[in-house]
Design an enzyme around this catalytic site. Structure first.
Site, PDB file in Angstrom:
ATOM      1  N   SER A 108      -5.714  20.758  25.275  1.00 20.84           N
ATOM      2  CA  SER A 108      -7.033  20.779  25.914  1.00 20.84           C
ATOM      3  C   SER A 108      -7.937  19.687  25.317  1.00 20.84           C
ATOM      4  CB  SER A 108      -7.618  22.195  25.783  1.00 20.84           C
ATOM      5  OG  SER A 108      -8.732  22.347  26.618  1.00 20.84           O
ATOM      6  N   ASP A 161      -4.514  26.080  36.750  1.00 22.95           N
ATOM      7  CA  ASP A 161      -5.514  25.915  35.689  1.00 22.95           C
ATOM      8  C   ASP A 161      -6.893  25.823  36.335  1.00 22.95           C
ATOM      9  OD1 ASP A 161      -7.193  24.971  33.660  1.00 22.95           O
ATOM     10  OD2 ASP A 161      -5.560  23.865  32.696  1.00 22.95           O
ATOM     11  N   HIS A 192      -4.779  27.799  32.080  1.00 23.32           N
ATOM     12  CA  HIS A 192      -5.160  26.893  30.991  1.00 23.32           C
ATOM     13  C   HIS A 192      -4.468  27.255  29.666  1.00 23.32           C
ATOM     14  CE1 HIS A 192      -7.623  23.566  29.698  1.00 23.32           C
ATOM     15  NE2 HIS A 192      -8.037  24.254  28.647  1.00 23.32           N
TER      16      HIS A 192
HETATM   17  C1  MLT Z   1     -11.972  22.351  26.708  1.00 29.11           C
HETATM   18  O1  MLT Z   1     -12.418  23.480  26.804  1.00 29.11           O
HETATM   19  O2  MLT Z   1     -11.559  21.922  25.628  1.00 29.11           O
HETATM   20  C2  MLT Z   1     -12.001  21.508  27.927  1.00 29.11           C
HETATM   21  O3  MLT Z   1     -11.309  22.078  28.924  1.00 29.11           O
HETATM   22  C3  MLT Z   1     -11.496  20.144  27.682  1.00 29.11           C
HETATM   23  C4  MLT Z   1     -12.532  19.326  26.997  1.00 29.11           C
HETATM   24  O4  MLT Z   1     -13.706  19.657  27.075  1.00 29.11           O
HETATM   25  O5  MLT Z   1     -12.160  18.305  26.390  1.00 29.11           O
END
Ligand code: MLT
Length: 212
Positions: A108, A161, A192
């Protein structure tokens, strides 16, 4: 010399200094320990370098600021990308990590900073496993020099996702291919969160590309 100014955890390889080093980059709210079990699962003989992002969002560590979900603070992203690349160079000197044997493992937000490093500092990683990545920024340089030539990159995405549309993952794959990377795209039926079957896919991909 740059200070080792990221909180981090380094676990040397049991098979000496010739081994690959997995650079482990957590998701929002994680820390340098989060992906150590995943790294060990992927490669039982690799050295591991878990790094904690310096930006705090409501107390949760991240690798760069965002303005909203999926909307990145581009100025901060580029600054943090360069800062992390400098740290990885310095940590490599300190720990004797081979500069041609660093492999990114990001989830992520950690996958997004890893993608940003791939695009901006193509010398840093020999390959990358990116779980739930997005396009960090649109590269403007189209010189055709393919600085990521033949570097293996696995993108592991979830078909449903809620944060990352499939088109976003496909677009990142294209951007990396334009730079020459050997991209493999894996969509799994999940969202996710990471799922066990995709970790088996990632392990097999790692062994195929970096196994001894
Ligand atoms: C996260 O929650 O980390 C996002 O989906 C990705 C990001 O903000 O880089």
């Amino acid at each position: 010399m740059t200070q080792l100014d990221f909180i981090h955890e380094y676990v040397p390889s049991s098979s000496g200094t010739d081994a690959y080093t997995l650079v482990l980059l957590h998701g929002t709210g994680g820390n340098e320990q989060d992906l150590i079990p995943l790294g060990r699962f992927l490669a039982d003989d690799a050295a591991l370098l878990g790094v904690r992002g310096k930006v705090l969002e409501g107390g949760m560590p991240r690798f760069f600021r965002r303005l909203a979900e999926g909307v990145f603070d581009q100025e901060d992203l580029l600054f943090r990308t360069d800062e992390l690349a400098d740290f990885l160079r310095a940590a490599s000197e300190t720990y004797g990590i081979h500069p041609g044997k660093r492999i990114a493992v990001g989830y992520s937000n950690g996958a997004n900073i890893a993608a940003s490093i791939l695009l901006r500092h193509p010398d840093i990683f020999a390959g990358a496993l990116l779980f739930r990545p997005m396009v960090p920024f649109e590269p403007t340089d189209a010189t055709g020099t393919q600085p990521l030539r033949d570097k293996p990159v696995l993108l592991s995405a979830g078909e449903v996702d809620p944060l990352i549309p499939q088109a976003e993952t496909n677009r990142l794959a294209e951007l990396l291919k334009v730079q020459g990377a050997a991209v493999e795209l894996h969509f799994n039926p999940g969202g996710h969160g990471l799922m066990q079957p995709e970790l088996q896919v990632a392990k097999a991909w790692y062994e195929q590309n970096f196994g001894r």
